[in-house]
Design an enzyme around this catalytic site. Sequence first.
Site, short mmCIF file in Angstrom:
data_model
loop_
_atom_site.label_atom_id
_atom_site.label_comp_id
_atom_site.label_asym_id
_atom_site.label_seq_id
_atom_site.Cartn_x
_atom_site.Cartn_y
_atom_site.Cartn_z
N GLU A 139 0.82 -1.21 0.00
CA GLU A 139 0.00 0.00 0.00
C GLU A 139 0.86 1.26 0.00
O GLU A 139 0.57 2.23 -0.70
CB GLU A 139 -0.93 0.02 1.22
CG GLU A 139 -1.97 -1.09 1.24
CD GLU A 139 -3.13 -0.83 0.28
OE1 GLU A 139 -3.15 0.24 -0.35
OE2 GLU A 139 -4.00 -1.72 0.17
N ASP A 279 -4.50 -9.27 -8.26
CA ASP A 279 -4.77 -8.38 -9.40
C ASP A 279 -3.58 -7.63 -9.99
O ASP A 279 -3.23 -7.82 -11.16
CB ASP A 279 -5.90 -7.39 -9.04
CG ASP A 279 -5.74 -6.74 -7.66
OD1 ASP A 279 -4.67 -6.92 -7.04
OD2 ASP A 279 -6.67 -6.05 -7.21
N GLU A 372 -18.88 -5.02 -3.54
CA GLU A 372 -17.55 -5.59 -3.38
C GLU A 372 -17.49 -7.04 -3.86
O GLU A 372 -16.54 -7.45 -4.51
CB GLU A 372 -17.12 -5.51 -1.91
CG GLU A 372 -15.69 -5.92 -1.64
CD GLU A 372 -14.66 -4.92 -2.15
OE1 GLU A 372 -15.04 -3.89 -2.74
OE2 GLU A 372 -13.46 -5.18 -1.95
N GLU A 393 -12.07 0.89 -10.34
CA GLU A 393 -11.71 -0.08 -11.39
C GLU A 393 -12.63 -0.05 -12.62
O GLU A 393 -12.16 -0.17 -13.75
CB GLU A 393 -11.64 -1.50 -10.82
CG GLU A 393 -10.37 -1.79 -10.03
CD GLU A 393 -10.35 -1.15 -8.64
OE1 GLU A 393 -11.41 -0.67 -8.18
OE2 GLU A 393 -9.27 -1.10 -8.03
#
Length: 579
Positions: A139, A279, A372, A393
Amino acid sequence: MMLPSKILTWVLLFLLIFPNFFHLSHSKLESYSYLAAKRKRLSEKVRKMFYHAYDNYMMYAFPHDELKPLTKAFTDSLSELGNLKLEHLPQKYKGSALSLIESLSSLVILGNHTEFEKGVFWLSENLTFDVDARINLFECNIRVLGGLVSAHILATDSTNRLVQGTYKNQLLDLAEDLGRRFLPAFDTPTGLPYAWVNLKYGVMENETTETSTSGCGSLILEMGALSRLTGDPRFESAALRALRKLWSMRSSLNLLGTTLDVANGEWIEHSSGIGAGVDSFYEYLIKAHILFGREEFWRMFQSAYVAVQKYFRHGPWYHEADMRTGKATYWQLTSLQAFWPGVQVLVGDIAAANMSHREFYYVWNKYGVLPERYLLDHQMLHPTEKYYPLRPELVESTFYLYQATKDPWYMEVGQSIMESLNLYTKVEGGFASIRDVTTMELEDHQHSFFLSETCKYLYLLFDDSFLVNRNYIFTTEGHPLPVLSSWHERLPEAYIPSNWTYVKSEEQVKQASAMSMRVCPATSLDHGHGQQPGESACHIPDSRADHRCFNDEDCGVDSSNCRRRSCSMAGYCGQWLFM
Ligand SMILES: *[C@@H]1O[C@H](CO)[C@@H](O)[C@H](O)[C@H]1NC(C)=O
Ligand SMILES: *[C@@H]1O[C@H](CO)[C@@H](O)[C@H](O)[C@H]1NC(C)=O
Ligand SMILES: *[C@@H]1O[C@H](CO)[C@@H](O)[C@H](O)[C@H]1NC(C)=O
Ligand SMILES: *[C@@H]1O[C@H](CO)[C@@H](O)[C@H](O)[C@H]1NC(C)=O
Ligand SMILES: CC(=O)N[C@H]1CO[C@H](CO)[C@@H](O)[C@@H]1O
């Protein structure tokens, strides 16, 4: 020489044959200017959204990390990111202006150079990473390191007319300091980094050795760029070593799991898909190839992409599968998966991207935003993951598809997404996450990626002037990095701006976001093999239960050389020399 009367005859004759000629071209012109006016109007609305989020953050939360828009308060969330149980939270950590760092590249794209400069000077004087805070490496890398490196490049790009004369690489110095604080995390027997590191003290005692595939495999863009900019090779080598080790742990099907142990390099969770925990690993393989021009990244990506299409894809959906057997495990649609069509656009698999994107947009419309997690096998929402935290996204993929196709339909998708965001998530103090998409109950959190990604991709969808005649890739956090010949081992001709044809009309597809690097343009394929137009070389049809082929159509095309693959007598796909 033609007599005037003769010209008149020709014109009359022409009009007789094409009576609608003038009318048609006129209405066409009109529709262009109509479209341009509409895009302008929509981009202004996005601009307002960004400033509503940004100004409220600056007013009520800065220099803390993120805004709580309902209570007009702040949260020092950098130390909480990825920390689901909120363990080992620091006592004295007071924030790192996270949302400001995340906003810098968006401010440049919006053309707000004064605010950008203000932010740069505040950070150079006041930001320090010498804090007792245990942070998530992944992150912190994509948000803070990526934000600083990208903003440094934008600040030094003379075409941006930024920080004239007074900018002395302060953002790069901060990034380098942060990068050095990352390095202790890589000091493991495998070279795979710990998921957590304390910025002041390094890896803490008894730190967990469990991490994710994306945690080890999405560092190369930011750390590679940092090494190229500073001349210190340690950042890039650490990220590269981790990536190579991770890739060596793939199964014989070229699949990876979701979580692993950095001490012994063994898998913990063998099931994986293209969503959470994995991802950006895929995303960074193709983007690292584009940014650094290294064949190694392409080879990894190609094998990984083909395996995804083969084992995870089911029509427009992507389920999860066990890396060892390729057998389906979970049938779920997750909000994070919506980035995949954007990656497919970079590869050139437009038809597959369009098909998945439509399904995600269908789910968005069904609920008003994207939940989600949606259980495909039960056709229902996941009972505890009904939230929508302002994720980017879907709009990111919409942006890529519009860039690649210029189909105005994607602008309508963007407009509808923008309207839902304003309708459901806008509050007086900013934009709030949604806790439950069935009730639209709100949550007191404005994530920094709303500023770095959601608003940015929406804006770029309607106004891409930032990308004209420039070639950028965007990191997984939406921070632009330029594709530079000096960073490339071997620069394909398509990358060289002097080779680009200048954009003359709206109709002409612009070369932007590295999309000139479509690996195997759809047009190079011969159709009539059951493939849709726009289906790229990398497209592999849905797999059969045993992953064996019956005929050549099952095998798709080898995307490294655009040659059609064939099915052998034994039922395996390949390129045979006698073909
Ligand atoms: C830049 O941002 C600041 C803060 O939101 C705002 O006051 C200013 O008007 C903006 N300038 C431009 C040119 O948009
Ligand atoms: C650094 O922070 C202090 C305290 O908030 C502030 O007064 C000062 O102006 C900041 N420096 C810059 C360059 O903005
Ligand atoms: C680390 O683990 C050891 C053995 O379980 C324990 O004795 C020690 O107190 C732990 N240290 C910390 C800081 O938790
Ligand atoms: C996307 O799919 C729709 C519906 O299936 C189709 O009408 C459209 O032409 C497709 N666009 C592209 C660029 O493939
Ligand atoms: C096709 C084309 O124009 N290629 C040129 C691209 O740019 C390089 C370097 O500027 C030239 O050497 C190529 O001839």
